[in-house]
Design a protein around this motif. Structure first.
Motif, PDB file in Angstrom:
ATOM      1  N   LEU A  65       0.808  -1.212   0.000  1.00 59.19           N
ATOM      2  CA  LEU A  65       0.000   0.000   0.000  1.00 59.19           C
ATOM      3  C   LEU A  65       0.847   1.271   0.000  1.00 59.19           C
ATOM      4  CD1 LEU A  65      -2.886  -1.116   2.387  1.00 59.19           C
ATOM      5  CD2 LEU A  65      -3.000  -0.751  -0.084  1.00 59.19           C
ATOM      6  N   SER A  66       2.177   1.103  -0.060  1.00 58.46           N
ATOM      7  CA  SER A  66       3.055   2.265  -0.223  1.00 58.46           C
ATOM      8  C   SER A  66       4.327   1.816  -0.923  1.00 58.46           C
ATOM      9  CB  SER A  66       3.402   2.892   1.131  1.00 58.46           C
ATOM     10  OG  SER A  66       4.315   2.069   1.834  1.00 58.46           O
ATOM     11  N   SER A  67       5.000   2.761  -1.545  1.00 57.37           N
ATOM     12  CA  SER A  67       6.244   2.420  -2.245  1.00 57.37           C
ATOM     13  C   SER A  67       7.332   2.023  -1.254  1.00 57.37           C
ATOM     14  CB  SER A  67       6.705   3.602  -3.106  1.00 57.37           C
ATOM     15  OG  SER A  67       6.878   4.755  -2.305  1.00 57.37           O
ATOM     16  N   GLU A  68       7.280   2.596  -0.028  1.00 57.18           N
ATOM     17  CA  GLU A  68       8.264   2.254   0.997  1.00 57.18           C
ATOM     18  C   GLU A  68       8.127   0.790   1.410  1.00 57.18           C
ATOM     19  OE1 GLU A  68       7.568   6.456   0.744  1.00 57.18           O
ATOM     20  OE2 GLU A  68       6.143   4.882   1.307  1.00 57.18           O
ATOM     21  N   VAL A  69       6.879   0.362   1.634  1.00 57.69           N
ATOM     22  CA  VAL A  69       6.633  -1.047   1.985  1.00 57.69           C
ATOM     23  C   VAL A  69       7.073  -1.948   0.829  1.00 57.69           C
ATOM     24  CG1 VAL A  69       4.848  -2.774   2.441  1.00 57.69           C
ATOM     25  CG2 VAL A  69       4.793  -0.584   3.642  1.00 57.69           C
ATOM     26  N   ALA A  70       6.738  -1.559  -0.380  1.00 62.40           N
ATOM     27  CA  ALA A  70       7.091  -2.366  -1.557  1.00 62.40           C
ATOM     28  C   ALA A  70       8.602  -2.570  -1.637  1.00 62.40           C
ATOM     29  CB  ALA A  70       6.567  -1.710  -2.825  1.00 62.40           C
ATOM     30  N   SER A  71       9.368  -1.503  -1.437  1.00 55.82           N
ATOM     31  CA  SER A  71      10.825  -1.624  -1.571  1.00 55.82           C
ATOM     32  C   SER A  71      11.420  -2.510  -0.482  1.00 55.82           C
ATOM     33  CB  SER A  71      11.483  -0.242  -1.561  1.00 55.82           C
ATOM     34  OG  SER A  71      11.259   0.393  -0.320  1.00 55.82           O
ATOM     35  N   GLN A  72      10.792  -2.520   0.706  1.00 58.72           N
ATOM     36  CA  GLN A  72      11.282  -3.372   1.789  1.00 58.72           C
ATOM     37  C   GLN A  72      10.925  -4.840   1.585  1.00 58.72           C
ATOM     38  OE1 GLN A  72      10.951  -2.087   5.972  1.00 58.72           O
ATOM     39  NE2 GLN A  72      10.129  -0.163   5.187  1.00 58.72           N
ATOM     40  N   VAL A  73       9.763  -5.074   0.950  1.00 56.18           N
ATOM     41  CA  VAL A  73       9.230  -6.438   0.868  1.00 56.18           C
ATOM     42  C   VAL A  73       9.640  -7.166  -0.412  1.00 56.18           C
ATOM     43  CG1 VAL A  73       7.080  -7.776   0.816  1.00 56.18           C
ATOM     44  CG2 VAL A  73       7.315  -5.877   2.400  1.00 56.18           C
ATOM     45  N   MET A  74       9.964  -6.407  -1.451  1.00 56.78           N
ATOM     46  CA  MET A  74      10.335  -7.041  -2.721  1.00 56.78           C
ATOM     47  C   MET A  74      11.431  -8.105  -2.561  1.00 56.78           C
ATOM     48  SD  MET A  74       8.509  -6.164  -5.328  1.00 56.78           S
ATOM     49  CE  MET A  74       9.324  -6.105  -6.902  1.00 56.78           C
ATOM     50  N   PRO A  75      12.458  -7.882  -1.721  1.00 55.23           N
ATOM     51  CA  PRO A  75      13.482  -8.926  -1.553  1.00 55.23           C
ATOM     52  C   PRO A  75      12.922 -10.239  -1.004  1.00 55.23           C
ATOM     53  CG  PRO A  75      14.290  -6.821  -0.737  1.00 55.23           C
ATOM     54  CD  PRO A  75      12.840  -6.632  -1.032  1.00 55.23           C
ATOM     55  N   MET A  76      11.822 -10.188  -0.252  1.00 56.98           N
ATOM     56  CA  MET A  76      11.224 -11.430   0.253  1.00 56.98           C
ATOM     57  C   MET A  76      10.761 -12.308  -0.905  1.00 56.98           C
ATOM     58  SD  MET A  76       8.983 -10.135   3.531  1.00 56.98           S
ATOM     59  CE  MET A  76       8.364 -11.785   3.869  1.00 56.98           C
ATOM     60  N   PHE A  77      10.219 -11.653  -1.931  1.00 59.66           N
ATOM     61  CA  PHE A  77       9.810 -12.419  -3.112  1.00 59.66           C
ATOM     62  C   PHE A  77      11.025 -12.866  -3.899  1.00 59.66           C
ATOM     63  CE2 PHE A  77       5.662 -10.683  -2.195  1.00 59.66           C
ATOM     64  CZ  PHE A  77       4.813 -11.680  -2.632  1.00 59.66           C
ATOM     65  N   ALA A  78      12.001 -11.988  -4.032  1.00 60.79           N
ATOM     66  CA  ALA A  78      13.213 -12.331  -4.782  1.00 60.79           C
ATOM     67  C   ALA A  78      13.939 -13.512  -4.135  1.00 60.79           C
ATOM     68  CB  ALA A  78      14.135 -11.116  -4.866  1.00 60.79           C
ATOM     69  N   ASN A  79      13.877 -13.594  -2.805  1.00 60.23           N
ATOM     70  CA  ASN A  79      14.567 -14.670  -2.085  1.00 60.23           C
ATOM     71  C   ASN A  79      13.652 -15.864  -1.791  1.00 60.23           C
ATOM     72  OD1 ASN A  79      16.855 -13.043  -1.978  1.00 60.23           O
ATOM     73  ND2 ASN A  79      16.231 -12.108  -0.040  1.00 60.23           N
ATOM     74  N   HIS A  80      12.448 -15.827  -2.348  1.00 56.51           N
ATOM     75  CA  HIS A  80      11.487 -16.939  -2.223  1.00 56.51           C
ATOM     76  C   HIS A  80      11.138 -17.249  -0.769  1.00 56.51           C
ATOM     77  CE1 HIS A  80      12.303 -17.261  -6.431  1.00 56.51           C
ATOM     78  NE2 HIS A  80      13.584 -17.485  -6.186  1.00 56.51           N
ATOM     79  N   GLU A  81      10.964 -16.173   0.005  1.00 56.45           N
ATOM     80  CA  GLU A  81      10.523 -16.336   1.393  1.00 56.45           C
ATOM     81  C   GLU A  81       9.001 -16.399   1.481  1.00 56.45           C
ATOM     82  OE1 GLU A  81      12.428 -13.356   3.876  1.00 56.45           O
ATOM     83  OE2 GLU A  81      14.219 -13.491   2.617  1.00 56.45           O
ATOM     84  N   MET A  82       8.329 -16.235   0.359  1.00 61.08           N
ATOM     85  CA  MET A  82       6.882 -16.370   0.287  1.00 61.08           C
ATOM     86  C   MET A  82       6.569 -17.760  -0.268  1.00 61.08           C
ATOM     87  SD  MET A  82       5.373 -13.210   0.782  1.00 61.08           S
ATOM     88  CE  MET A  82       5.871 -11.496   0.903  1.00 61.08           C
ATOM     89  N   GLN A  83       5.790 -18.533   0.449  1.00 61.04           N
ATOM     90  CA  GLN A  83       5.457 -19.877  -0.012  1.00 61.04           C
ATOM     91  C   GLN A  83       4.145 -19.831  -0.803  1.00 61.04           C
ATOM     92  OE1 GLN A  83       5.177 -22.786   3.103  1.00 61.04           O
ATOM     93  NE2 GLN A  83       4.443 -24.386   1.719  1.00 61.04           N
ATOM     94  N   LYS A  84       4.218 -20.246  -2.062  1.00 65.13           N
ATOM     95  CA  LYS A  84       3.034 -20.199  -2.931  1.00 65.13           C
ATOM     96  C   LYS A  84       2.534 -21.611  -3.206  1.00 65.13           C
ATOM     97  CE  LYS A  84       4.960 -16.201  -5.367  1.00 65.13           C
ATOM     98  NZ  LYS A  84       5.470 -15.718  -6.667  1.00 65.13           N
ATOM     99  N   THR A  85       1.230 -21.773  -3.143  1.00 70.49           N
ATOM    100  CA  THR A  85       0.615 -23.059  -3.481  1.00 70.49           C
ATOM    101  C   THR A  85      -0.397 -22.839  -4.599  1.00 70.49           C
ATOM    102  OG1 THR A  85       0.857 -23.850  -1.210  1.00 70.49           O
ATOM    103  CG2 THR A  85      -0.710 -25.013  -2.609  1.00 70.49           C
ATOM    104  N   TYR A  86      -0.252 -23.622  -5.653  1.00 74.46           N
ATOM    105  CA  TYR A  86      -1.147 -23.552  -6.801  1.00 74.46           C
ATOM    106  C   TYR A  86      -1.897 -24.875  -6.945  1.00 74.46           C
ATOM    107  CZ  TYR A  86       1.566 -19.528  -8.604  1.00 74.46           C
ATOM    108  OH  TYR A  86       2.182 -18.310  -8.771  1.00 74.46           O
ATOM    109  N   HIS A  87      -3.019 -24.818  -7.644  1.00 70.98           N
ATOM    110  CA  HIS A  87      -3.702 -26.039  -8.069  1.00 70.98           C
ATOM    111  C   HIS A  87      -3.880 -25.985  -9.584  1.00 70.98           C
ATOM    112  CE1 HIS A  87      -4.580 -26.174  -3.729  1.00 70.98           C
ATOM    113  NE2 HIS A  87      -4.488 -27.470  -3.938  1.00 70.98           N
ATOM    114  N   ALA A  88      -3.820 -27.166 -10.185  1.00 69.34           N
ATOM    115  CA  ALA A  88      -3.924 -27.262 -11.644  1.00 69.34           C
ATOM    116  C   ALA A  88      -4.616 -28.559 -12.020  1.00 69.34           C
ATOM    117  CB  ALA A  88      -2.522 -27.215 -12.272  1.00 69.34           C
ATOM    118  N   ILE A  89      -5.247 -28.550 -13.176  1.00 65.83           N
ATOM    119  CA  ILE A  89      -5.777 -29.781 -13.765  1.00 65.83           C
ATOM    120  C   ILE A  89      -4.898 -30.108 -14.962  1.00 65.83           C
ATOM    121  CG2 ILE A  89      -7.749 -30.894 -14.897  1.00 65.83           C
ATOM    122  CD1 ILE A  89      -9.589 -29.090 -13.243  1.00 65.83           C
ATOM    123  N   VAL A  90      -4.345 -31.325 -14.961  1.00 60.75           N
ATOM    124  CA  VAL A  90      -3.386 -31.705 -15.999  1.00 60.75           C
ATOM    125  C   VAL A  90      -3.854 -32.949 -16.744  1.00 60.75           C
ATOM    126  CG1 VAL A  90      -1.510 -30.757 -14.604  1.00 60.75           C
ATOM    127  CG2 VAL A  90      -1.945 -33.220 -14.541  1.00 60.75           C
TER     128      VAL A  90
END
Length: 240
Positions: A65-90
């Motif tokens: 919700l702010s550019s300051e928060v974004a700049s602090q948090v972007m490295p968490m995504f870059a370093n894969h500290e966010m765990q993502k779960t997807y579902h798919a039909i294959v």
């Protein structure tokens, strides 16, 4: 109106509909609806994307919700500290889970990357996968009278472009509805028999340690009507 699935003073997350672009792009000049602008108008303040979802993919999409928060948090995504779960039909049946460690070459866009070098090294790409349910339907797509499909849980450990779509295609179990890396016969079957006109890939949840409150956060997004209709048809239960 977008479905807001999480909001605090730092972040807002939505359940992105399939087919909607995250933000305006000169590659899609004719498009008029974008998640960023729609959400900004909906909550009355600017939002800053922390990651991306492909246009045909639905599910959890989080913004600062702010550019300051974004700049602090972007490295968490870059370093894969966010765990993502997807579902798919294959396509086909996968009998047991595993981890695919298969490097992917950078996918260049024909227009945006037309001057880029093709000589980039393949990048490490790792995906955990787990079959949850399967079905055999009495419709032929080839030499057999029936066709098999599987509901998968996918957890990317890296964040390469189209990683899940490319990894499932590499396993010879392409995601249904994938017009780039998938199988046209199966995409057509789902369009004609199940009125499914989308990529069947959904970002179901995003988990992380909140960088400002230190709380464990899990944000979930439910599937759309197309998914619900398919699960009902196949007798599948989506995980909560």
């Amino acid at each position: 109106m977008l479905e807001i699935v999480y909001q605090d003073e730092y972040f807002v997350a939505v359940n992105k509909p399939a087919g909607m672009l995250v933000h305006r792009s000169w590659l899609d000049k004719h498009e008029t609806q974008f998640v960023m602008q729609t959400l900004r108008d909906q909550i009355g303040q600017h939002v800053f994307p922390l990651h991306r979802l492909d246009r045909p993919t639905s599910g959890v999409l989080i913004f600062a919700l702010s550019s300051e928060v974004a700049s602090q948090v972007m490295p968490m995504f870059a370093n894969h500290e966010m765990q993502k779960t997807y579902h798919a039909i294959v396509r086909g049946w996968i009998e047991e889970g595993g981890t695919l460690d298969y490097a992917l070459k950078v996918e260049l866009d024909k227009i945006a990357d037309k001057f880029a070098s093709e000589e980039k090294q393949a990048q490490e790409a790792v995906t955990d996968y787990l079959p949850l349910a399967k079905v055999e339907i009495p419709i032929s797509t080839g030499r057999f009278p029936t066709t098999r499909y599987c509901l998968m849980e996918l957890s990317p450990q890296t964040g390469r472009k189209h990683q899940l779509r490319r990894h499932m295609a590499h396993l010879r179990h392409p995601i249904v509805g994938d017009t780039t890396h998938g199988d046209g016969k199966h995409n057509k079957l789902f369009r004609e028999h199940f009125d499914s006109h989308r990529l069947l890939l959904h970002a179901s949840s995003l988990s992380f340690v909140h960088p400002f409150t230190q709380q464990n956060i899990t944000i979930k997004a439910g599937v759309d009507e197309t998914w619900n209709a398919l699960c009902s048809e196949f007798g599948w239960q989506m995980p909560n």
